[in-house]
Enzyme design. Sequence first.
Site, PDB file in Angstrom:
ATOM      1  N   TYR A 155     -34.432   8.917-166.791  1.00 51.37           N
ATOM      2  CA  TYR A 155     -33.504   9.520-166.653  1.00 51.37           C
ATOM      3  C   TYR A 155     -33.257   9.401-164.605  1.00 51.37           C
ATOM      4  O   TYR A 155     -32.331   9.375-164.117  1.00 51.37           O
ATOM      5  CB  TYR A 155     -33.153  10.584-167.562  1.00 51.37           C
ATOM      6  CG  TYR A 155     -32.046  11.806-167.479  1.00 51.37           C
ATOM      7  CD1 TYR A 155     -31.003  10.383-168.190  1.00 51.37           C
ATOM      8  CD2 TYR A 155     -31.764  12.338-166.628  1.00 51.37           C
ATOM      9  CE1 TYR A 155     -29.765  11.578-167.686  1.00 51.37           C
ATOM     10  CE2 TYR A 155     -30.644  12.276-166.397  1.00 51.37           C
ATOM     11  CZ  TYR A 155     -29.070  12.047-166.911  1.00 51.37           C
ATOM     12  OH  TYR A 155     -28.197  12.672-167.489  1.00 51.37           O
ATOM     13  N   LYS A 159     -30.555   7.353-162.632  1.00 49.52           N
ATOM     14  CA  LYS A 159     -29.848   8.541-162.082  1.00 49.52           C
ATOM     15  C   LYS A 159     -29.853   7.988-160.401  1.00 49.52           C
ATOM     16  O   LYS A 159     -28.869   8.293-159.565  1.00 49.52           O
ATOM     17  CB  LYS A 159     -29.369  10.047-162.281  1.00 49.52           C
ATOM     18  CG  LYS A 159     -28.938   9.884-164.083  1.00 49.52           C
ATOM     19  CD  LYS A 159     -27.610   9.339-163.653  1.00 49.52           C
ATOM     20  CE  LYS A 159     -26.931  10.048-165.628  1.00 49.52           C
ATOM     21  NZ  LYS A 159     -25.473   8.789-165.912  1.00 49.52           N
TER      22      LYS A 159
END
Length: 249
Positions: A155, A159
Amino acid sequence: MTSILVTGSSRGIGKAAQAALCARGVTVIGHQSGPNDPAGDPAGDIGRIAADFTDPLAAQLLWEEAMDRSGGDICALVNNAGLFDANPLDSSDIEWLDRWEDTLRINLTAAAQLSRFAVRHWQKRDPAADGIRGRLVHVASRAAYRGDSPAHWHYAAAKGGMVAMHKTIARAYGAQGIVSFAITPGFTDTAMAGDYLESRGGADLLADIPLGRVATPEEIARIISFCALDAPASMTGAVIDANGASFVR
């Protein structure tokens, strides 16, 4: 008729963003990951399109359908769709890799595909009175800068990649009237973050947030609406933090 495409608009931040944009009189084309996602309130938009971003073809099909529904003119794209599933280090090799690839595809690759389609569309579009041909808004995360838990390498990497992609787009196409903005929320009171907050100690985690609470989807939606409609061209390339001062740069 000009329209704004908002991905991941069936819940959380995306649903709030759709409502905020519709309240400004904007035509919104929404997106959901599958036919069983909550439908929400479609008032003020022209439909929500189902597209599963784990399928490499889904982003292109979504863009083509959105262009058709918009009458061939999308003035802004909000890359909000995201996946936040844990990927424990001691998973089997294939499970760990599958979760990594799904998260990267949903959180980054699909956003890149849609951004590419949008940039190419706007390069052929006449500029508005302010000189802007199109606006990109990327909903990234505090994790892009601060990192995340040991179970969320994927994750944070996705990002971080989104922020780097955004900056590259802003520098590459600003002279053509194509502007890009990124938002990096911390914890937000959404279904996606709720389980994580509880798993990390719930209320005890708030001690790390000087504001004393997590953001609401409506707060992030206000920033999205500003970037998609009002932010001046000189702001292109900006990354806007919204994390209650839990991480300051």
